[in-house]
Design a protein around this motif. Structure first.
Motif, PDB file in Angstrom:
ATOM      1  N   ALA A 181       0.819  -1.218   0.000  1.00 24.22           N
ATOM      2  CA  ALA A 181       0.000   0.000   0.000  1.00 24.22           C
ATOM      3  C   ALA A 181       0.852   1.268   0.000  1.00 24.22           C
ATOM      4  O   ALA A 181       0.322   2.375   0.024  1.00 24.22           O
ATOM      5  N   GLY A 182       2.178   1.103  -0.025  1.00 24.90           N
ATOM      6  CA  GLY A 182       3.065   2.270  -0.060  1.00 24.90           C
ATOM      7  C   GLY A 182       3.414   2.817   1.310  1.00 24.90           C
ATOM      8  O   GLY A 182       3.959   3.912   1.422  1.00 24.90           O
ATOM      9  N   ASP A 183       3.109   2.068   2.362  1.00 29.86           N
ATOM     10  CA  ASP A 183       3.441   2.492   3.724  1.00 29.86           C
ATOM     11  C   ASP A 183       4.810   1.918   4.077  1.00 29.86           C
ATOM     12  O   ASP A 183       4.939   0.749   4.393  1.00 29.86           O
ATOM     13  N   TYR A 184       5.832   2.762   4.005  1.00 31.64           N
ATOM     14  CA  TYR A 184       7.204   2.321   4.268  1.00 31.64           C
ATOM     15  C   TYR A 184       7.690   2.730   5.649  1.00 31.64           C
ATOM     16  O   TYR A 184       8.870   2.623   5.956  1.00 31.64           O
ATOM     17  N   SER A 185       6.783   3.183   6.489  1.00 33.09           N
ATOM     18  CA  SER A 185       7.171   3.615   7.830  1.00 33.09           C
ATOM     19  C   SER A 185       7.399   2.405   8.739  1.00 33.09           C
ATOM     20  O   SER A 185       6.853   1.331   8.524  1.00 33.09           O
ATOM     21  N   ILE A 186       8.228   2.629   9.734  1.00 29.41           N
ATOM     22  CA  ILE A 186       8.410   1.615  10.768  1.00 29.41           C
ATOM     23  C   ILE A 186       7.270   1.815  11.769  1.00 29.41           C
ATOM     24  O   ILE A 186       7.104   2.887  12.326  1.00 29.41           O
ATOM     25  N   SER A 187       6.474   0.778  11.947  1.00 31.87           N
ATOM     26  CA  SER A 187       5.312   0.921  12.829  1.00 31.87           C
ATOM     27  C   SER A 187       5.118  -0.336  13.663  1.00 31.87           C
ATOM     28  O   SER A 187       5.995  -1.194  13.723  1.00 31.87           O
ATOM     29  N   GLY A 188       3.964  -0.428  14.284  1.00 33.10           N
ATOM     30  CA  GLY A 188       3.668  -1.492  15.223  1.00 33.10           C
ATOM     31  C   GLY A 188       3.907  -2.889  14.701  1.00 33.10           C
ATOM     32  O   GLY A 188       4.459  -3.736  15.410  1.00 33.10           O
ATOM     33  N   GLN A 189       3.498  -3.163  13.475  1.00 35.57           N
ATOM     34  CA  GLN A 189       3.638  -4.532  12.985  1.00 35.57           C
ATOM     35  C   GLN A 189       5.098  -4.956  12.921  1.00 35.57           C
ATOM     36  O   GLN A 189       5.417  -6.129  13.073  1.00 35.57           O
ATOM     37  N   HIS A 190       6.006  -4.007  12.767  1.00 35.69           N
ATOM     38  CA  HIS A 190       7.433  -4.346  12.752  1.00 35.69           C
ATOM     39  C   HIS A 190       7.929  -4.742  14.140  1.00 35.69           C
ATOM     40  O   HIS A 190       8.735  -5.662  14.279  1.00 35.69           O
ATOM     41  N   VAL A 191       7.439  -4.060  15.151  1.00 34.04           N
ATOM     42  CA  VAL A 191       7.800  -4.414  16.531  1.00 34.04           C
ATOM     43  C   VAL A 191       7.275  -5.806  16.860  1.00 34.04           C
ATOM     44  O   VAL A 191       7.992  -6.646  17.419  1.00 34.04           O
ATOM     45  N   TYR A 192       6.025  -6.068  16.495  1.00 32.82           N
ATOM     46  CA  TYR A 192       5.443  -7.384  16.739  1.00 32.82           C
ATOM     47  C   TYR A 192       6.198  -8.467  15.963  1.00 32.82           C
ATOM     48  O   TYR A 192       6.410  -9.568  16.471  1.00 32.82           O
ATOM     49  N   LEU A 193       6.584  -8.153  14.741  1.00 31.70           N
ATOM     50  CA  LEU A 193       7.353  -9.114  13.944  1.00 31.70           C
ATOM     51  C   LEU A 193       8.677  -9.430  14.621  1.00 31.70           C
ATOM     52  O   LEU A 193       9.072 -10.594  14.713  1.00 31.70           O
ATOM     53  N   LEU A 194       9.367  -8.412  15.111  1.00 40.67           N
ATOM     54  CA  LEU A 194      10.636  -8.647  15.804  1.00 40.67           C
ATOM     55  C   LEU A 194      10.434  -9.501  17.059  1.00 40.67           C
ATOM     56  O   LEU A 194      11.233 -10.410  17.331  1.00 40.67           O
ATOM     57  N   LEU A 195       9.388  -9.223  17.817  1.00 40.40           N
ATOM     58  CA  LEU A 195       9.093 -10.038  18.999  1.00 40.40           C
ATOM     59  C   LEU A 195       8.796 -11.492  18.604  1.00 40.40           C
ATOM     60  O   LEU A 195       9.287 -12.427  19.254  1.00 40.40           O
ATOM     61  N   ALA A 196       8.009 -11.675  17.559  1.00 39.35           N
ATOM     62  CA  ALA A 196       7.667 -13.029  17.119  1.00 39.35           C
ATOM     63  C   ALA A 196       8.898 -13.779  16.628  1.00 39.35           C
ATOM     64  O   ALA A 196       9.088 -14.958  16.940  1.00 39.35           O
ATOM     65  N   VAL A 197       9.763 -13.105  15.877  1.00 41.47           N
ATOM     66  CA  VAL A 197      10.996 -13.745  15.392  1.00 41.47           C
ATOM     67  C   VAL A 197      11.903 -14.104  16.566  1.00 41.47           C
ATOM     68  O   VAL A 197      12.448 -15.211  16.627  1.00 41.47           O
ATOM     69  N   ALA A 198      12.057 -13.180  17.503  1.00 39.88           N
ATOM     70  CA  ALA A 198      12.892 -13.465  18.679  1.00 39.88           C
ATOM     71  C   ALA A 198      12.339 -14.651  19.465  1.00 39.88           C
ATOM     72  O   ALA A 198      13.102 -15.532  19.905  1.00 39.88           O
ATOM     73  N   THR A 199      11.024 -14.695  19.628  1.00 38.90           N
ATOM     74  CA  THR A 199      10.394 -15.805  20.341  1.00 38.90           C
ATOM     75  C   THR A 199      10.636 -17.115  19.596  1.00 38.90           C
ATOM     76  O   THR A 199      10.978 -18.140  20.205  1.00 38.90           O
ATOM     77  N   LEU A 200      10.501 -17.095  18.284  1.00 34.29           N
ATOM     78  CA  LEU A 200      10.713 -18.293  17.487  1.00 34.29           C
ATOM     79  C   LEU A 200      12.155 -18.776  17.582  1.00 34.29           C
ATOM     80  O   LEU A 200      12.424 -19.962  17.799  1.00 34.29           O
ATOM     81  N   VAL A 201      13.098 -17.865  17.420  1.00 36.57           N
ATOM     82  CA  VAL A 201      14.514 -18.244  17.477  1.00 36.57           C
ATOM     83  C   VAL A 201      14.864 -18.835  18.840  1.00 36.57           C
ATOM     84  O   VAL A 201      15.497 -19.890  18.931  1.00 36.57           O
ATOM     85  N   LEU A 202      14.430 -18.175  19.894  1.00 38.63           N
ATOM     86  CA  LEU A 202      14.704 -18.691  21.240  1.00 38.63           C
ATOM     87  C   LEU A 202      13.999 -20.019  21.492  1.00 38.63           C
ATOM     88  O   LEU A 202      14.536 -20.911  22.155  1.00 38.63           O
ATOM     89  N   SER A 203      12.797 -20.172  20.942  1.00 38.10           N
ATOM     90  CA  SER A 203      12.074 -21.430  21.076  1.00 38.10           C
ATOM     91  C   SER A 203      12.843 -22.564  20.413  1.00 38.10           C
ATOM     92  O   SER A 203      12.988 -23.656  20.971  1.00 38.10           O
ATOM     93  N   LEU A 204      13.362 -22.303  19.226  1.00 34.74           N
ATOM     94  CA  LEU A 204      14.139 -23.316  18.525  1.00 34.74           C
ATOM     95  C   LEU A 204      15.446 -23.636  19.253  1.00 34.74           C
ATOM     96  O   LEU A 204      15.900 -24.780  19.258  1.00 34.74           O
ATOM     97  N   MET A 205      16.013 -22.626  19.888  1.00 34.50           N
ATOM     98  CA  MET A 205      17.267 -22.831  20.618  1.00 34.50           C
ATOM     99  C   MET A 205      17.066 -23.646  21.895  1.00 34.50           C
ATOM    100  O   MET A 205      18.017 -24.290  22.365  1.00 34.50           O
ATOM    101  N   THR A 206      15.864 -23.646  22.433  1.00 32.51           N
ATOM    102  CA  THR A 206      15.620 -24.378  23.682  1.00 32.51           C
ATOM    103  C   THR A 206      15.202 -25.825  23.437  1.00 32.51           C
ATOM    104  O   THR A 206      15.082 -26.594  24.385  1.00 32.51           O
ATOM    105  N   GLN A 207      14.972 -26.184  22.203  1.00 34.80           N
ATOM    106  CA  GLN A 207      14.524 -27.563  21.922  1.00 34.80           C
ATOM    107  C   GLN A 207      15.697 -28.492  21.736  1.00 34.80           C
ATOM    108  O   GLN A 207      16.759 -28.212  21.422  1.00 34.80           O
TER     109      GLN A 207
END
Length: 121
Positions: free
Chosen positions: A95-121
């Motif tokens: 849609a042409g929205d190139y700003s850093i906004s909420g969904q990017h923060v949530y994405l970073l949290l989700a990626v961090a959670t996933l990476v740490l989850s994989l590291m604990t298995q």
């Protein structure tokens, strides 16, 4: 003090659960700012409850994953949240929205959670 991976995973998961849970709740009774943001990227208001349910399911999956001895549930939830927020980022970029906004923060949290989850298995 150095955290071990398991403790870091727990802490990041809790932050992700809280953040995504609050975001999901906001989609059921959206404030004007969310309605405006969704309109700017051509997401119909009728989609908000569905998107809220998906977020809530991800947060619940993470909660179950840290509460039961089956870590794959949390990992699956983290994968789902990563996919959800990558999709959100793509919708905003399309849609042409190139700003850093909420969904990017949530994405970073989700990626961090996933990476740490994989590291604990």
């Amino acid at each position: 003090m150095i955290l071990n991976v398991s403790t870091a995973h727990f802490i990041v998961s809790v932050f992700t659960i809280i953040a995504v849970g609050i975001s999901a709740a906001a989609f059921f009774h959206p404030p004007e700012a969310i309605l405006e943001s969704m309109a700017e990227v051509d997401v119909k208001e009728s989609w908000l409850p569905v998107l809220g349910i998906l977020k809530a399911a991800g947060a619940l999956g993470l909660l179950i994953g840290i509460g039961v001895p089956v870590p794959s549930i949390g990992t699956a939830a983290a994968v789902g949240l990563v996919v959800y927020f990558v999709g959100a980022a793509i919708v905003h970029l399309h849609a042409g929205d190139y700003s850093i906004s909420g969904q990017h923060v949530y994405l970073l949290l989700a990626v961090a959670t996933l990476v740490l989850s994989l590291m604990t298995q």
